[in-house]
Design a protein around this motif. Structure first.
Motif, mmCIF file in Angstrom:
data_model
loop_
_atom_site.group_PDB
_atom_site.id
_atom_site.type_symbol
_atom_site.label_atom_id
_atom_site.label_comp_id
_atom_site.label_asym_id
_atom_site.label_seq_id
_atom_site.Cartn_x
_atom_site.Cartn_y
_atom_site.Cartn_z
ATOM 1 N N LEU A 1 0.833 -1.204 0.000
ATOM 2 C CA LEU A 1 0.000 0.000 0.000
ATOM 3 C C LEU A 1 0.865 1.252 0.000
ATOM 4 O O LEU A 1 0.602 2.200 -0.739
ATOM 5 N N ALA A 2 1.917 1.250 0.801
ATOM 6 C CA ALA A 2 2.816 2.409 0.846
ATOM 7 C C ALA A 2 3.489 2.622 -0.510
ATOM 8 O O ALA A 2 3.586 3.761 -0.996
ATOM 9 N N ALA A 3 3.932 1.532 -1.129
ATOM 10 C CA ALA A 3 4.563 1.643 -2.452
ATOM 11 C C ALA A 3 3.562 2.121 -3.493
ATOM 12 O O ALA A 3 3.893 2.954 -4.352
ATOM 13 N N LEU A 4 2.339 1.640 -3.423
ATOM 14 C CA LEU A 4 1.297 2.033 -4.361
ATOM 15 C C LEU A 4 0.955 3.512 -4.205
ATOM 16 O O LEU A 4 0.842 4.239 -5.191
ATOM 17 N N LYS A 5 0.820 3.960 -2.977
ATOM 18 C CA LYS A 5 0.554 5.383 -2.728
ATOM 19 C C LYS A 5 1.694 6.244 -3.257
ATOM 20 O O LYS A 5 1.480 7.300 -3.834
ATOM 21 N N GLY A 6 2.922 5.778 -3.071
ATOM 22 C CA GLY A 6 4.080 6.510 -3.594
ATOM 23 C C GLY A 6 4.074 6.576 -5.107
ATOM 24 O O GLY A 6 4.408 7.605 -5.697
ATOM 25 N N SER A 7 3.665 5.492 -5.757
ATOM 26 C CA SER A 7 3.605 5.466 -7.223
ATOM 27 C C SER A 7 2.532 6.401 -7.758
ATOM 28 O O SER A 7 2.678 6.975 -8.837
ATOM 29 N N LEU A 8 1.448 6.566 -7.024
ATOM 30 C CA LEU A 8 0.342 7.418 -7.460
ATOM 31 C C LEU A 8 0.572 8.893 -7.148
ATOM 32 O O LEU A 8 -0.167 9.751 -7.641
ATOM 33 N N GLU A 9 1.584 9.170 -6.347
ATOM 34 C CA GLU A 9 1.890 10.550 -5.964
ATOM 35 C C GLU A 9 2.203 11.393 -7.208
ATOM 36 O O GLU A 9 3.084 11.072 -7.993
ATOM 37 N N GLY A 10 1.467 12.464 -7.390
ATOM 38 C CA GLY A 10 1.709 13.374 -8.509
ATOM 39 C C GLY A 10 1.205 12.876 -9.852
ATOM 40 O O GLY A 10 1.420 13.528 -10.863
ATOM 41 N N ILE A 11 0.528 11.746 -9.886
ATOM 42 C CA ILE A 11 -0.003 11.199 -11.140
ATOM 43 C C ILE A 11 -1.434 11.679 -11.308
ATOM 44 O O ILE A 11 -2.279 11.469 -10.428
ATOM 45 N N ASP A 12 -1.721 12.345 -12.421
ATOM 46 C CA ASP A 12 -3.088 12.796 -12.661
ATOM 47 C C ASP A 12 -3.747 12.089 -13.848
ATOM 48 O O ASP A 12 -4.885 12.374 -14.190
ATOM 49 N N THR A 13 -3.027 11.153 -14.481
ATOM 50 C CA THR A 13 -3.604 10.357 -15.565
ATOM 51 C C THR A 13 -3.265 8.890 -15.340
ATOM 52 O O THR A 13 -2.095 8.534 -15.229
ATOM 53 N N PHE A 14 -4.314 8.079 -15.261
ATOM 54 C CA PHE A 14 -4.127 6.634 -15.138
ATOM 55 C C PHE A 14 -5.372 5.940 -15.665
ATOM 56 O O PHE A 14 -6.437 6.539 -15.791
ATOM 57 N N TYR A 15 -5.203 4.664 -15.986
ATOM 58 C CA TYR A 15 -6.295 3.857 -16.508
ATOM 59 C C TYR A 15 -6.406 2.584 -15.673
ATOM 60 O O TYR A 15 -5.398 2.000 -15.288
ATOM 61 N N VAL A 16 -7.636 2.162 -15.416
ATOM 62 C CA VAL A 16 -7.888 0.905 -14.724
ATOM 63 C C VAL A 16 -8.231 -0.118 -15.806
ATOM 64 O O VAL A 16 -9.101 0.133 -16.640
ATOM 65 N N VAL A 17 -7.516 -1.247 -15.805
ATOM 66 C CA VAL A 17 -7.699 -2.253 -16.854
ATOM 67 C C VAL A 17 -7.894 -3.648 -16.260
ATOM 68 O O VAL A 17 -7.455 -3.929 -15.153
ATOM 69 N N ASN A 18 -8.546 -4.492 -17.042
ATOM 70 C CA ASN A 18 -8.659 -5.919 -16.730
ATOM 71 C C ASN A 18 -7.546 -6.605 -17.516
ATOM 72 O O ASN A 18 -7.484 -6.474 -18.737
ATOM 73 N N TYR A 19 -6.704 -7.325 -16.823
ATOM 74 C CA TYR A 19 -5.576 -7.978 -17.489
ATOM 75 C C TYR A 19 -5.714 -9.500 -17.497
ATOM 76 O O TYR A 19 -4.853 -10.203 -18.016
ATOM 77 N N GLN A 20 -6.817 -10.028 -16.949
ATOM 78 C CA GLN A 20 -6.990 -11.480 -16.853
ATOM 79 C C GLN A 20 -7.033 -12.103 -18.242
ATOM 80 O O GLN A 20 -7.752 -11.638 -19.122
ATOM 81 N N GLY A 21 -6.248 -13.141 -18.439
ATOM 82 C CA GLY A 21 -6.205 -13.836 -19.714
ATOM 83 C C GLY A 21 -4.935 -13.564 -20.496
ATOM 84 O O GLY A 21 -4.674 -14.221 -21.496
ATOM 85 N N LEU A 22 -4.131 -12.598 -20.062
ATOM 86 C CA LEU A 22 -2.852 -12.349 -20.729
ATOM 87 C C LEU A 22 -1.837 -13.376 -20.264
ATOM 88 O O LEU A 22 -1.755 -13.693 -19.074
ATOM 89 N N THR A 23 -1.070 -13.880 -21.187
ATOM 90 C CA THR A 23 0.009 -14.790 -20.828
ATOM 91 C C THR A 23 1.145 -13.975 -20.222
ATOM 92 O O THR A 23 1.173 -12.745 -20.340
ATOM 93 N N ALA A 24 2.084 -14.661 -19.612
ATOM 94 C CA ALA A 24 3.238 -13.967 -19.030
ATOM 95 C C ALA A 24 4.001 -13.204 -20.111
ATOM 96 O O ALA A 24 4.448 -12.074 -19.891
ATOM 97 N N GLY A 25 4.130 -13.798 -21.292
ATOM 98 C CA GLY A 25 4.822 -13.131 -22.391
ATOM 99 C C GLY A 25 4.078 -11.884 -22.863
ATOM 100 O O GLY A 25 4.696 -10.852 -23.128
ATOM 101 N N GLN A 26 2.760 -11.982 -22.970
ATOM 102 C CA GLN A 26 1.967 -10.822 -23.391
ATOM 103 C C GLN A 26 2.035 -9.717 -22.352
ATOM 104 O O GLN A 26 2.144 -8.531 -22.701
ATOM 105 N N LEU A 27 1.980 -10.081 -21.083
ATOM 106 C CA LEU A 27 2.055 -9.092 -20.012
ATOM 107 C C LEU A 27 3.424 -8.412 -19.998
ATOM 108 O O LEU A 27 3.522 -7.190 -19.843
ATOM 109 N N SER A 28 4.459 -9.180 -20.216
ATOM 110 C CA SER A 28 5.808 -8.630 -20.278
ATOM 111 C C SER A 28 5.951 -7.662 -21.448
ATOM 112 O O SER A 28 6.523 -6.576 -21.314
#
Length: 170
Positions: free
Chosen positions: A10-37
């Motif tokens: 949670l602390a790392a996630l909050k730090g990553s979101l600090e100062g970010i005003d553009t982001f997208y929420v996505v569904n990634y289920q079904g991607l292979t490890a290679g596709q995700l990479s």
């Protein structure tokens, strides 16, 4: 008492979101490890970053910054941060979704420059060129108009019988 791993995440996630005003929420289920990479690599090239975390942690981190995405955080969810080129990151997500028969990653919604936006807006943003391409187009349009304006001024000066310019005197 909270799990130490979740607290750290949670602390790392909050730090990553600090100062970010553009982001997208996505569904990634079904991607292979290679596709995700490959998706992660393509996102990094456009100044983006894919973060996979538990929905509960994502929800807490976002609500801590007065952003409520509770209705989007169901099923496997990831958050894609767009730091430099929101349109380029959206295009990477759209292209990756078109690149497989499942349409994954599927965009659920997001925030663009501090405003919550629906999927349709993000898809429209993805259809635009990159930030650099759009800036180049703007410069081209402006220079064409300025060139036309100079031509009109020169024609008007000649009509009034204006004097010679430095290039004509040479």
């Amino acid at each position: 008492m909270a799990n130490q791993r979740n607290t750290d995440s949670l602390a790392a996630l909050k730090g990553s979101l600090e100062g970010i005003d553009t982001f997208y929420v996505v569904n990634y289920q079904g991607l292979t490890a290679g596709q995700l990479s490959r998706l992660r690599k393509d996102l990094v090239e456009k100044g983006g970053r894919l973060i996979v975390a538990k929905n509960t942690l994502l929800n807490i981190a976002l609500q801590g910054q007065q952003r409520d995405f509770t209705e989007l955080l169901h099923g496997p969810s990831a958050i894609v941060l767009a730091q430099e080129d929101p349109a380029g990151v959206a295009k990477v997500l759209a292209d990756a979704g078109k690149g497989n028969d499942k349409g994954i990653p599927a965009i659920k919604g997001g925030m663009v420059e501090g405003s919550t936006v629906p999927v349709a807006t993000i898809e429209r943003l993805a259809s635009l060129g990159s930030k650099t391409q759009l800036q180049a187009e703007l410069v081209g349009v402006l220079s064409a108009h300025l060139s036309n304006f100079v031509g009109v001024l020169e024609a008007y000066r000649e009509k009034l019988g204006g004097g010679s310019t430095d290039t004509e005197a040479a």
